[in-house]
Design an enzyme around this catalytic site. Structure first.
Site, short mmCIF file in Angstrom:
data_model
loop_
_atom_site.label_atom_id
_atom_site.label_comp_id
_atom_site.label_asym_id
_atom_site.label_seq_id
_atom_site.Cartn_x
_atom_site.Cartn_y
_atom_site.Cartn_z
N ASP A 82 29.85 44.06 29.94
CA ASP A 82 30.14 42.79 30.61
C ASP A 82 29.40 42.77 31.96
O ASP A 82 29.43 43.75 32.71
CB ASP A 82 31.67 42.72 30.82
CG ASP A 82 32.14 41.37 31.34
OD1 ASP A 82 31.43 40.37 31.14
OD2 ASP A 82 33.24 41.32 31.93
N HIS A 181 36.44 33.63 38.46
CA HIS A 181 36.94 34.99 38.23
C HIS A 181 38.06 35.28 39.22
O HIS A 181 37.99 34.86 40.38
CB HIS A 181 35.82 36.01 38.49
CG HIS A 181 34.72 35.99 37.46
ND1 HIS A 181 33.46 35.56 37.75
CD2 HIS A 181 34.70 36.39 36.17
CE1 HIS A 181 32.70 35.69 36.67
NE2 HIS A 181 33.42 36.19 35.69
N GLY A 182 39.04 36.01 38.80
CA GLY A 182 40.07 36.50 39.73
C GLY A 182 41.30 35.62 39.76
O GLY A 182 41.48 34.70 38.96
N GLY A 211 39.24 34.09 32.67
CA GLY A 211 40.36 33.60 31.87
C GLY A 211 41.70 33.60 32.59
O GLY A 211 42.56 32.77 32.31
N THR A 212 41.86 34.51 33.54
CA THR A 212 43.16 34.62 34.22
C THR A 212 43.52 33.32 34.95
O THR A 212 42.68 32.75 35.64
CB THR A 212 43.11 35.78 35.25
OG1 THR A 212 42.89 36.99 34.53
CG2 THR A 212 44.42 35.87 36.04
N ASN A 231 36.99 36.02 28.35
CA ASN A 231 37.00 37.24 29.15
C ASN A 231 38.23 37.25 30.04
O ASN A 231 38.54 36.24 30.70
CB ASN A 231 35.75 37.29 30.04
CG ASN A 231 34.51 37.65 29.26
OD1 ASN A 231 34.46 37.46 28.05
ND2 ASN A 231 33.52 38.16 29.94
P1 13P Z 1 39.46 37.18 35.14
O1 13P Z 1 39.51 38.46 35.93
O2 13P Z 1 39.62 35.97 35.98
O3 13P Z 1 40.42 37.21 33.98
O4 13P Z 1 37.98 37.10 34.53
C1 13P Z 1 37.50 38.16 33.76
C2 13P Z 1 36.06 37.97 33.44
O5 13P Z 1 35.56 36.88 33.37
C3 13P Z 1 35.26 39.19 33.17
O6 13P Z 1 33.94 38.91 32.89
#
Ligand code: 13P
Length: 409
Positions: A82, A181-182, A211-212, A231
């Protein structure tokens, strides 16, 4: 051997309207938690290793464990690099066992992103490896508060997505449509119209990073518009952190093992809930029957030498290990000498390829051609060689025999 071709896995998800979770792992606890959830949910899964996380674990040490977890699983698994930083990162990841790679050049300008992605795709496809490209910019850092790394979302445009996929040949595309992200405070606004248009124009599996923090409804709408890979990391890291804090409160004297004892279960619970929400739960058998198994190939040569003393043979072998070991798709080069003095053949090469495609790309690679023509063939006229698939590897302990919880210690 439930390692499967990642392109087939994503195509199945795309064709059947669900998404496979690509869960970034940073420790053995994460690996076990993710695999335990996949077994319980009977879901295909992508074990994802982000280059930005290599400061938390040794990638080279982790990969044998990741590969063993995949091979002993009873559900289909793919292993993915990744956010790789370079072509070299991708070559290394393939050597260590990844069967999907992403080199993230989304920060570069459009033509540079295409140039880098094209080079990665050419190399990876010659090794049978699936490639994810990214276009647009998803800001933030996995595992941290998104607000601390605000950056502007650069949305993927339809025209660029079309040109990028056509010119790079990537197998799936990470799009930027409003996720970050995050950890997020507010609710992100996602541009579904843009996603729909990109999906209709490209017709290949789309990927969502960050995704979080998305709602159940947001996930459903993403999947309805072509997202086949999601992800996910920060929520796993938060669940693990919460478990450690709870163990610290429970007993202030807890040492390392006491602190981390609930991490696997916490990660597993979060992963399982995502698999059920994203529709990958219950798909394992179908995916296994429809997707190509990921079967490595070995190239074996036994030979005798003529017109060369032992020193020259040793030098030739050393040079071969160095040169051939660096060819993309080669996982290992072993040289050997016969144990018995009367053996019909005195020497061996064993070259491990990640995939049958490497038989051709290795044979034609200029470094192999030069080595074979200049150093090897002139002294090793008497030889036989074979390329063979590994037929079966039997693991004595299968993962699903080892349930998490009370009996797992
Ligand atoms: P999150 O940490 O927001 O879930 O994103 C993960 C990601 O996109 C890793 O490539």
């Amino acid at each position: 051997m439930p390692l499967v071709d990642m392109k087939d896995m994503l195509q199945h998800a795309y064709d059947h309207g669900y998404a496979v979770g690509a869960f970034d792992l940073v420790s053995l606890d994460f690996l076990e938690g993710i695999m335990s959830a996949a077994e319980k949910a009977r879901a295909p899964v992508i074990l994802s290793l982000a280059e930005s996380h290599f400061e938390y674990f040794d990638f080279e040490l982790a990969m044998p464990a990741v590969e063993a977890a995949a091979r002993r699983a009873s559900v289909p698994v793919a292993i993915h690099l990744d956010h790789g930083a370079s072509l070299e990162s991708a070559v290394r990841a393939i050597r260590l066992g990844c069967n999907g790679v992403m080199v993230d050049a989304s920060h570069a300008d459009f033509s540079e992103n295409i140039r880098i992605s094209r080079a990665v795709t050419d190399m990876a496809h010659a090794c049978g490896i699936t490639v994810e490209g990214e276009l647009g910019y998803v800001p933030g850092v996995e595992g941290e508060d998104a607000e601390r790394h605000p950056g502007e979302v650069a949305y993927t445009t339809l025209a660029e997505a079309r040109a990028y996929v056509e010119r790079t040949g990537v197998d799936c595309l990470a799009v930027s449509i409003g996720t970050v992200h995050g950890r997020m405070k507010g609710k992100p606004k996602l541009d579904y119209q843009r996603l729909k248009q990109i999906n209709e124009a490209l017709g290949i599996p789309l990927v969502i990073h960050g995704g979080t923090g998305l709602s159940d409804d947001q996930f459903r709408r993403l999947i309805n518009n072509g997202v086949a890979k999601i992800n996910y990391f920060t929520a796993l890291s938060d669940a693990a952190g919460a478990s450690i804090r709870a163990s610290a409160r429970e007993d202030r004297g807890n040492a390392y093992t006491g602190l981390v004892k609930g991490v696997r279960e916490a990660v597993a619970a979060e992963v399982e809930s995502r698999m059920r929400l994203w529709g990958s739960a219950g798909r394992a058998a179908e995916v296994l029957s429809r997707c190509r198994a990921w079967t490595p190939v070995e190239h074996l040569i036994v030979y005798n030498v003529e017109g060369a003393d032992e020193t020259r043979v040793e030098m030739m072998m050393e040079e071969g290990r160095r040169v051939l070991g660096a060819i993309p798709g080669v996982r290992e080069v072993l040289t050997g000498r016969a144990v018995q003095a009367q053996a019909k053949y005195r020497y061996t090469w064993l070259v491990r390829f990640c995939h049958p495609a490497v038989i051709d790309s290795y044979r034609d690679h200029p470094d192999h051609v030069a080595f074979a023509d200049k150093l090897f063939r002139p002294i090793a006229g008497d030889r036989i060689s074979i390329d063979y698939r590994i037929v079966e590897t039997v693991f004595s302990v299968r993962h699903h025999d080892r349930t998490l919880g009370a009996g797992s210690a």
